[in-house]
Design a protein around this motif. Structure first.
Motif, short mmCIF file in Angstrom:
data_model
loop_
_atom_site.label_atom_id
_atom_site.label_comp_id
_atom_site.label_asym_id
_atom_site.label_seq_id
_atom_site.Cartn_x
_atom_site.Cartn_y
_atom_site.Cartn_z
N TRP A 48 0.82 -1.39 0.18
CA TRP A 48 0.07 0.14 -0.04
C TRP A 48 0.87 1.25 0.00
CZ3 TRP A 48 -4.96 0.53 3.34
CH2 TRP A 48 -5.79 1.52 3.17
N ILE B 231 0.95 4.63 -0.22
CA ILE B 231 -0.07 5.75 -0.10
C ILE B 231 0.04 6.93 -1.05
CG2 ILE B 231 -0.76 4.70 2.20
CD1 ILE B 231 0.65 7.24 3.35
N THR B 232 1.24 7.13 -1.41
CA THR B 232 1.27 8.26 -2.19
C THR B 232 2.41 7.74 -3.35
OG1 THR B 232 3.26 9.27 -1.13
CG2 THR B 232 1.11 10.17 -0.56
N PRO B 233 2.39 8.28 -4.64
CA PRO B 233 3.16 7.98 -5.63
C PRO B 233 4.89 8.18 -5.07
CG PRO B 233 1.64 9.33 -6.52
CD PRO B 233 1.45 9.32 -5.17
N GLN C 292 5.88 7.98 -2.05
CA GLN C 292 6.13 7.34 -0.77
C GLN C 292 7.68 6.91 -0.53
OE1 GLN C 292 3.57 4.52 1.49
NE2 GLN C 292 5.10 3.24 0.70
N TRP D 292 -0.11 12.20 3.40
CA TRP D 292 -1.43 12.09 2.61
C TRP D 292 -2.42 12.83 3.14
CZ3 TRP D 292 -6.46 10.62 3.11
CH2 TRP D 292 -7.18 10.02 2.12
N GLY E 232 -8.57 0.56 -5.22
CA GLY E 232 -7.73 0.95 -6.29
C GLY E 232 -7.62 2.46 -6.30
N SER E 233 -8.73 3.13 -6.02
CA SER E 233 -8.55 4.67 -5.72
C SER E 233 -7.47 5.08 -4.55
CB SER E 233 -9.96 5.44 -5.78
OG SER E 233 -10.33 5.32 -4.32
N ASP F 65 -5.03 3.62 -3.98
CA ASP F 65 -3.57 3.09 -4.46
C ASP F 65 -3.04 1.44 -3.50
OD1 ASP F 65 -2.96 5.27 -6.27
OD2 ASP F 65 -2.69 6.36 -4.35
N TYR F 66 -3.93 0.99 -3.21
CA TYR F 66 -3.87 -0.09 -2.41
C TYR F 66 -3.44 -1.38 -3.82
CZ TYR F 66 -4.63 -4.35 0.47
OH TYR F 66 -4.54 -5.62 1.21
N GLY F 67 -2.72 -2.32 -3.27
CA GLY F 67 -2.08 -3.04 -4.37
C GLY F 67 -3.00 -4.20 -4.75
#
Ligand SMILES: Cc1cc2nc3c(=O)[nH]c(=O)nc-3n(C[C@H](O)[C@H](O)[C@H](O)COP(=O)(O)OP(=O)(O)OC[C@H]3O[C@@H](n4cnc5c(N)ncnc54)[C@H](O)[C@@H]3O)c2cc1C
Lengths: 813, 284
Positions: free
Chosen positions: A87, A89-91, A93, A167, A478-479, A481-483
């Motif tokens: 996960w 949480i940000t691109p 991270q 976040w 998905g929204s 950014d969970y894998g």
């Protein structure tokens, strides 16, 4: 005429699995013995942050029974393997590599640095003392405030910062509400607090254990895990193994509470070691190892501001979190505080909301999911500050809540944090709770005790909570950014004798799925409760699944079971019609029988199963099977809610808190098994109350966990808890066909603020407006004592009071 | 959590046990109920070469009447002590304190002698032993000797027992007809005391004629609150007297600091709990 059988759903059945669990006649991972099995023991770093300058394993290799000793470089010469974080949480991270065994540096006390493999577990442990490691100490980073300070030493030098990610949610940007800064600056009343969510240890009963058998082309891993399916895929990806050559089995697992939602260095090392040696290996941890190396939970600093008008209408809510991740990110890691982001606004109509969270590294054991994961933290902060706002306004705290909560006729309701609550009835749950609790009577007694200046003061604490669970709609994950997705799988196999095997992708570790799923299937198919077997936790029989956490098993996995049953019936209907020479449309299905409408011609589903097995006479084009599979992906979360009321007696001379009574009325929708629900509530309450009063993982200034045994890490027993009064209202969820909501985390989420509110309420007239958790007698006594001193005695104008965080005022040592 | 390897012997007499200890030298350890020793071994905080188990020595078990004293065998379990009528009649304080030790499982294994020999300042039976003027009967290579409780407890986890000594039994002078109360303060039910007060008093016609107060966990060893005792004796046992006397409870104490309590708070607790203990003892 046949009488309708009593439905299974709703019956307080004793759990099928209890006899074997309670009598120990079951198979835990540590019980598994394979021919040629060898044992692993890990050497763990005694220091929190250091460079490893030398390691000599030669003496250990000469110890009796020792087969091999490996360091990080032996297992992963290229330094490429890192435990998964699913996960980001940000691109941007920052995700440091977490090796199987430390390579170069150790980043928390307890991190594994070497592994011994020996003929017996005892010999492996004996040899650990013979490994010689030279550590060159580095500065230790502890506490989120210090970690983010300018010039702070770094946990991971190469990252250049201790911040992993930031976040943010802003209702003005999201279009779901106003601008919070504007709301706050234009409001009549503003209350600000800093709350500390102390660090907790999940403290599952069965220590972690793993066995790996590499002797067949398909490697088998048994693990005391709550996520066998995730583990299979992640181990394959992490170690570069072909996924079809990995089988994971979670046999009976003794609790998890999120603590076994993990892919651990020990599990991966066991695979690598087993493959290197070509022998089956086992590792079972000691409790001391659990305490330092299994992930911890909570550990956040919460800065929260609420604004309102004089009449108590909330106008804005602003939250800034610093979340301590420990030394690395676990599998969900930074996602835990993000899950909380949607829950600070809770059951209230909040017109403007902003949430920010910074995830931070320190030289401590990592934190990750722990019962409630993000939602208890949020619930605590909002329910605590509602009480503070009420005090500020001079309003009854329940009246304030009532003024702001979503009314039952306003559902479905889309909140400021963009969730749509499908259903709820806060008025009904509250009315029932207030009556069971005797709210007015207790308030009267409270007044009397105050007037008398009684040594023992009475306090009343409220928590009107909701939570989002049933993780989760895949598109929402998905929204964020969970894998992975959030669906769940189920399959039903109709056996020739009419018995039923149900396969579930959920992975029970104490919840009672075998009982609850049997009840659901018994009603769906009209077969006997005892004629149903639930298969789970083995990726060979249950090939597809996303496992158990986040109160998802019933609301997602249970619905998949219903869908699979519907498919069985649809298939059976065709065959039954054919056998009875009737039209499908003329058949009714009830109590396990297909009946030709208006006649007494019928056939039981078991007979259909046998006919399908024989396959002698099936309709054209029908495959000889009734078996079916279904995957359910929920449209929405489930939103259980409830009203919890806690009365505490506080001995102002000693600071001791005694729980006098605890009433909760929870709304978890339709109930499958009231006994299981009761068990979940009691355990959950105990765990949440324990956060309020007892539990805390404490580090000293060197980064050593000083609460490393159960003599220091206090868990309550039945002796320390009151007799709970639990009741329910039943507002069906509209987001699933059973109308069910999750219950696994409800008690834990709701109870912590109820207890703290109650204690603060008991001593507020001493000038106290907060006490840091856990509310140890010393902290409570000091709060009363210093509140008195600062405010000039009880009952005088307030003005003293404590900031939440002040180590000189009863903070952590 | 696997202890380091050790040799194990289980002699059947005290003489044999002393010999086994002497033979094994400095690195031997006595095993009684194992409730404190086993965690220490499993965490490898100690690694004795020989463990001498006293469990098979019959003469170490049981409580007997010896005229002016009650004699308790070192291997009597907490459970034995709790329900023994002699203890109840003549050393009520010890029975009351034993009731508060740990949980039923531990009380069925842990022993009175083991608790005293272990000498954990947070242990609940040290202060009652001190308050009741208990006398330790010790056997070593040089034969038997006795030590008063005051001589016996020397420091944190340290007693006057030499490595080859065995605590055989404990003689407690009869305190027949004394009322008693053990006021224990801890955070969860099965935990050790943060602070506790052992109080036993004799009163005649509402006047306190004798008082013994022992404090648990207020120093590295159990301590007597002599100033409180003096302030009580000869006075009528009213609330005001008790409260005033209890104000002296922390005098001369030097408690440790841990996450549960600092010095100021422990001393405060000692005063509050002493008042409550004496009040409860007087109330019977
Ligand atoms: C979960 C738990 C909770 C507890 N809570 C409490 C509590 O609330 N209050 C309390 O007071 N105690 C408590 N205890 C400790 C308990 O009372 C133990 O029984 C006691 O400390 C030791 O007694 P033992 O017989 O088990 O001794 P062991 O553990 O066998 O031995 C302890 C030490 O004493 C020595 N020793 C024992 N017997 C003799 C002897 N006869 N001669 C010479 N040396 C000897 C041993 O060598 C060892 O060093 C608790 C223990 C546990 C496990």
């Amino acid at each position: 005429m046949t009488a309708m059988a009593e439905p299974e759903v709703g019956r307080a059945r004793v759990r099928k699995e209890d006899e074997r669990l309670i009598t120990g006649r079951t198979r835990w991972t540590d019980n598994i013995a394979l021919p040629g099995l060898v044992h692993m023991a890990f050497l763990r770093s005694p220091t929190a942050h250091a460079r490893i300058t030398a390691m000599d394993t030669s003496a250990a290799k000469e110890m009796p029974g020792v087969i091999a000793v490996y360091t990080g470089d032996d297992l992963d010469p290229g330094g490429e393997v890192g435990m998964p974080n699913a996960w980001p949480i940000t691109p941007d991270q920052k995700t440091p590599r977490r090796p199987m065994l430390a390579q170069g540096t150790v980043n928390f006390a307890g991190e594994a640095v070497a592994v011994v493999i020996a003929r017996s577990a005892a010999e492996a442990e004996d040899a650990l003392a013979e490994i010689d490691v030279d550590y060159d100490d580095l500065p230790v980073v502890l506490g989120v405030d210090d970690a983010v300070a300018d010039g702070a030493p770094l946990v991971h030098e190469d990252m250049g910062t201790n911040k992993s990610a930031e976040w943010i949610f802003d209702s003005a940007e999201a279009g779901s509400g106003g601008d919070v800064q504007q709301a706050i600056s234009s409001s009549e009343v503003v209350v600000t607090r800093r709350f500390r969510q102390q660090r907790l240890v999940p403290a599952f009963m069965e220590p972690r254990s793993v066995v790996v058998d590499p002797t067949a082309p398909q490697l088998t891993m048994w693990s005391a895990t709550q996520v066998p399916h995730i583990l299979k895929t992640m181990v394959a990806m992490t170690l570069g193994l072909p996924e079809h050559q990995v089988r994971v089995i979670a046999p009976d697992v003794g609790g998890g509470f999120g603590g076994k939602l993990a892919v651990t260095p020990e599990e991966c090392a066991a695979v690598v070691v087993a493959q290197k040696l070509g022998k089956p290996v086992k590792w079972t941890e000691s409790r001391s190892e659990t305490m330092v190396s299994a992930h911890h939970g909570r550990d956040q600093m919460q800065d929260i501001t609420i604004s309102a008008s004089r009449d108590g209408t909330i106008t804005g809510l602003k939250v800034d979190l610093l979340a301590d991740m420990g030394a690395y990110l676990g599998i969900v890691g930074g996602g835990v505080p993000v899950l909380g982001a949607f829950m600070f606004n809770a059951i209230y109509k909040v017109p403007a909301y902003r949430f920010s969270c910074t995830t931070v590294f320190t030289n401590t054991t990592l934190t990750d999911a722990y019962r409630g994961a993000g939602r208890p933290e949020a619930t605590f902060a909002i329910e605590r500050i509602m009480d503070e706002l009420a005090a500020e306004l001079g309003m009854d705290p329940m009246e304030l809540r009532e003024k702001n909560w979503i009314k039952h006729d306003e559902f479905p309701y889309t909140t400021v944090s963009t969730l749509t609550y499908d259903s709820g009835n806060y008025e009904a749950a509250t009315a029932k709770a207030m009556q069971l609790f005797d709210y007015d009577g207790l308030r009267r007694e409270q007044r009397e005790r105050r007037e008398r200046g009684d040594r023992v003061q009475l306090g009343i604490g409220i928590s009107t909570f909701t939570e989002m669970c049933g993780l989760a709609p895949s598109r929402v994950l998905g929204s964020l950014d969970y894998g992975a997705g959030g669906w769940e799988h189920a399959a039903i196999r109709m056996l020739p004798t009419g018995k039923v095997e149900v396969v579930t992708g959920a992975s029970p570790h104490g919840q009672g799925h075998e009982t609850a799923w049997s009840q659901i299937v018994a009603d769906q198919l009209g077969v006997g409760f005892d004629d149903i077997e639930i298969l789970h936790g083995d990726t060979q029989s249950s090939h597809k699944g996303l496992d158990t956490y986040g109160s998802r098993s019933l609301t997602v996995g249970g619905i998949a079971v219903v869908k699979a049953a519907e498919k069985v019936i649809a298939k059976a209907r065709k065959v039954a019609a054919h056998l009875m020479e009737a039209s499908e449309d003329d058949l009714e299905f009830a109590d396990g029988k297909f009946t030709v409408r208006g006649t007494d011609t019928s056939t039981a589903i078991q007979d259909v199963a046998l006919a399908v097995f024989a396959a002698h006479d099936l309709p054209e084009g029908v495959e000889p099977t009734l078996d079916s599979e279904a995957v359910f992906d929920p449209e929405n979360f489930s939103f259980p809610h409830g009203t919890h009321l806690c009365a505490t007696e506080v001995d102002t001379e000693t600071g001791r808190v005694r729980l006098r009574s605890y009433v909760c009325v929870d709304d978890i929708g339709k109930v499958i098994n009231p006994l299981i629900v009761e068990g979940q509530m009691h355990g959950g309450l105990a765990q949440g109350i324990a956060q309020a009063l007892f539990e805390e993982a404490v580090y000293d200034e060197f980064g050593t966990l000083t609460s490393g045994t159960f003599a220091d890490y206090l868990l309550p027993s039945a002796m320390d808890l009151p007799s709970f009064t639990t009741d329910r209202t039943e507002t069906a969820a509209t987001s699933n066909p059973l109308g069910v909501k999750g219950v696994g985390e409800a008690g834990t989420i709701a109870s912590t603020p109820a207890v703290v509110n109650s204690v603060v309420d008991a001593v507020r007239h001493h000038g106290v407006n907060d006490i840091e958790m856990p509310l140890s007698p010393m902290r409570v006594w000091r709060a009363v004592h210093e509140g008195d001193a600062a405010a000039g005695g009880p009952g005088a104008e307030a003005g003293g009071g404590l900031g939440s965080i002040d180590s000189a005022h009863g903070g952590a040592q | 959590m696997i202890p380091a390897p050790f040799d194990y012997v289980a002699p059947s007499t005290v003489d044999e046990a002393v010999r086994a200890l002497a033979d094994a030298g400095e690195d031997a350890k006595v095993l009684a109920g194992g409730q404190s020793l086993l965690p220490v071994l499993r965490m490898r905080l100690a690694a004795p070469t020989t463990v001498v188990d006293l469990g098979k020595i019959g003469e170490l078990k049981g409580v007997r009447d010896e005229g002016d004293a009650v004699v308790i065998g070192a291997m009597s379990t907490h459970y034995d002590v709790q329900r023994d009528p002699l203890v109840h009649d003549h050393a009520l304080l010890l029975a009351r304190a034993t009731d508060t030790v740990a949980d039923p499982q531990v009380r069925h294994r842990g022993t009175f002698g083991g608790s005293l020999a272990h000498a954990d300042p947070a242990g609940d039976l040290l202060a009652p032993a001190l308050a009741l003027d208990a006398e330790m009967v010790i056997q070593g290579t040089g034969g038997r000797r006795t030590a008063s409780a005051a001589e016996f407890f020397q420091d944190f986890f340290t007693t006057s027992l030499a490595p080859e000594d065995i605590l055989v039994e404990v003689r407690i002078p009869k305190h027949t007809g004394w009322s008693a109360h053990y006021e224990k303060f801890n955070r969860v039910a099965q935990a050790w005391s943060m602070v506790a007060v052992a109080a036993t008093v004799r009163a005649e016609g509402g006047t306190i004629t004798e008082a013994r107060i022992g404090l648990t966990n207020m120093a590295s060893i159990p301590v007597r609150a002599t100033a409180v005792e003096q302030a009580l004796v000869g006075r009528s046992a009213d609330a005001e007297t008790i409260r005033a006397a209890a104000e002296h409870a922390a005098e001369g104490t030097s408690p440790t600091v841990d996450g549960n309590a600092d010095v100021e708070y422990r001393q405060h607790l000692a005063r509050v709990l002493t008042g409550r203990a004496v009040e409860a003892a007087m109330a019977g």
